[in-house]
Design a protein around this motif. Sequence first.
Motif, PDB file in Angstrom:
ATOM      1  N   LEU A  57      51.086  15.151 -55.664  1.00 48.94           N
ATOM      2  CA  LEU A  57      52.043  15.837 -54.807  1.00 48.94           C
ATOM      3  C   LEU A  57      51.841  17.347 -54.717  1.00 48.94           C
ATOM      4  O   LEU A  57      52.626  18.024 -54.051  1.00 48.94           O
ATOM      5  CB  LEU A  57      53.472  15.564 -55.314  1.00 48.94           C
ATOM      6  CG  LEU A  57      53.998  14.148 -55.086  1.00 48.94           C
ATOM      7  CD1 LEU A  57      54.997  13.763 -56.164  1.00 48.94           C
ATOM      8  CD2 LEU A  57      54.634  14.033 -53.714  1.00 48.94           C
ATOM      9  N   ASN A 120      58.141   9.987 -54.729  1.00 48.11           N
ATOM     10  CA  ASN A 120      58.450  11.412 -54.540  1.00 48.11           C
ATOM     11  C   ASN A 120      58.734  12.133 -55.853  1.00 48.11           C
ATOM     12  O   ASN A 120      58.399  13.305 -56.014  1.00 48.11           O
ATOM     13  CB  ASN A 120      59.611  11.590 -53.556  1.00 48.11           C
ATOM     14  CG  ASN A 120      60.860  10.856 -53.980  1.00 48.11           C
ATOM     15  OD1 ASN A 120      60.806   9.728 -54.464  1.00 48.11           O
ATOM     16  ND2 ASN A 120      62.001  11.488 -53.798  1.00 48.11           N
ATOM     17  N   GLN A 247      60.605  16.554 -50.191  1.00 52.07           N
ATOM     18  CA  GLN A 247      60.554  15.110 -50.453  1.00 52.07           C
ATOM     19  C   GLN A 247      61.509  14.739 -51.590  1.00 52.07           C
ATOM     20  O   GLN A 247      61.101  14.291 -52.662  1.00 52.07           O
ATOM     21  CB  GLN A 247      59.123  14.705 -50.762  1.00 52.07           C
ATOM     22  CG  GLN A 247      58.174  14.984 -49.598  1.00 52.07           C
ATOM     23  CD  GLN A 247      56.717  14.973 -49.998  1.00 52.07           C
ATOM     24  OE1 GLN A 247      55.953  14.134 -49.559  1.00 52.07           O
ATOM     25  NE2 GLN A 247      56.317  15.906 -50.829  1.00 52.07           N
ATOM     26  N   CYS A 291      52.943  13.610 -49.705  1.00 50.13           N
ATOM     27  CA  CYS A 291      52.296  12.620 -50.569  1.00 50.13           C
ATOM     28  C   CYS A 291      51.283  11.754 -49.830  1.00 50.13           C
ATOM     29  O   CYS A 291      50.180  11.542 -50.327  1.00 50.13           O
ATOM     30  CB  CYS A 291      53.356  11.739 -51.216  1.00 50.13           C
ATOM     31  SG  CYS A 291      52.702  10.618 -52.461  1.00 50.13           S
TER      32      CYS A 291
END
Length: 465
Positions: A57, A120, A247, A291
């Motif tokens: 991420l 996330n 996110q 992502c």
Amino acid sequence: MPDNENHFLKTLPEKQREELLRQGSPSNEMRKKQLLKLKNILVEREKELTDALYSDLGKPAFESFSSEIAVLLNEIDYVCKHINKWNRTRGSRYLKLGYIESLRKKRHPYGSVLVIGSWNYPVQLTLMPVIGAIAGGNSCIIKPSEYAPAVAELLKEIINQVFPLEQLHVVTGDAQTASLLTTAPFDLIFFTGSGQTGKRVADQAAKQLTPVILELGGKNPCILDETGFSAAAVKDIVWGKFINAGQTCIAPDTLFVQRSVYEKTLAEIYTVLSDFYGEQPQTSKDYGRICTEAHFQKVINFIEQGTVQYGGAYDQADRFIAPTVLTDIQPGSSVLEEEIFGPVLPVIPYTDLNSLLSGGSLQRDALTGYIFSTDKHQIGRFNEYMRSSTISVNQVIHHAASPHIAFGGVGQSGYGAYHGKAGFLAFSYEKTSVRTYHYLRFPGKFPPYSERNMKALKKLRKRIL
């Protein structure tokens, strides 16, 4: 999927159940021991977890620790401190006509639990329910999200090395693996993810009458009125929106600003974004990445539905989307209807709260609702309107890290709650042992019934039933 692997996944719940039946419900000390083993993993492998989160991420180390690892450590500490109190046997007695009723109530584990994590916050949202499952006395199969592969593989390595299969076991794989697991005979399923996938999980579980806890998303509204406006308030809102590149399931999805402070708010947002990430946020070490490629395209589509007030830049190869502020959005646009789950903040002006709430712009079924205001009447009106498990006044995000607050959805945002005691309760059920001590026997309760006994029943019902 090979037949032998298919068979292995299908039989996992039964293996864990057999061990629970053999050893009995784990003692409080055993549960604490398991939780402390999990805590040691988080402490000792912190650097590897942080690196994996960055790989998946682009998450800064500060955010990785504060929003993933530290939250879990605090949860474990809290559960270990209170588990003896939560899990004690509770007794009571009631005097009835002819007998004494004695009750003993105790929480019991469901058995073998399946936890399906989200991408996330792939460490926190995968392991937080596991903490509740352990506290409840269960064994657990963990399926991390395949969309955060570095974290998934690391969790598989470090957990499967430390815990026996009969206690905790991580299974990696794609949607096919998750689908296969949801058809296995688990005693409880905990799912975190999208509403669409959550419905499929619930449908599959319903075929086996398996209870399910669903933690889904929602469009969390954020209202900023003229009494709540300040530079500090805007700073909190911007931070809550753009942490983890937007996110976050409890991020302020859309910001509704009272018209009298609308322009000042837009100007302040720009100042805060510049302070946070500089004029070139792609080079900022404190700003994450999207992502997946599919989600990247979805967020880009949202950007095209309004006027870009700030930001708007993106780099597909880097999975980078700049912090973006949208204005002048047409009603009915998908950016106003669907959960954004990315670094795009629509800012919508409103005149008065009653008109805003009656206009249908705010979705009531959200994980939370935010309002920045000092007007008690406005806060109360918003609180009554929202159909969510929490309402946050003059702050964002922080409530979700508290073990004192049950975290969960209502309606379209899911059902069931966890964190702290709520997690212990969610992953256990209450069993009551009823014992009676007779000092008189009344044959009148048996057939054939008489009018005399009916009159006595009506007169003495509170002592009989």
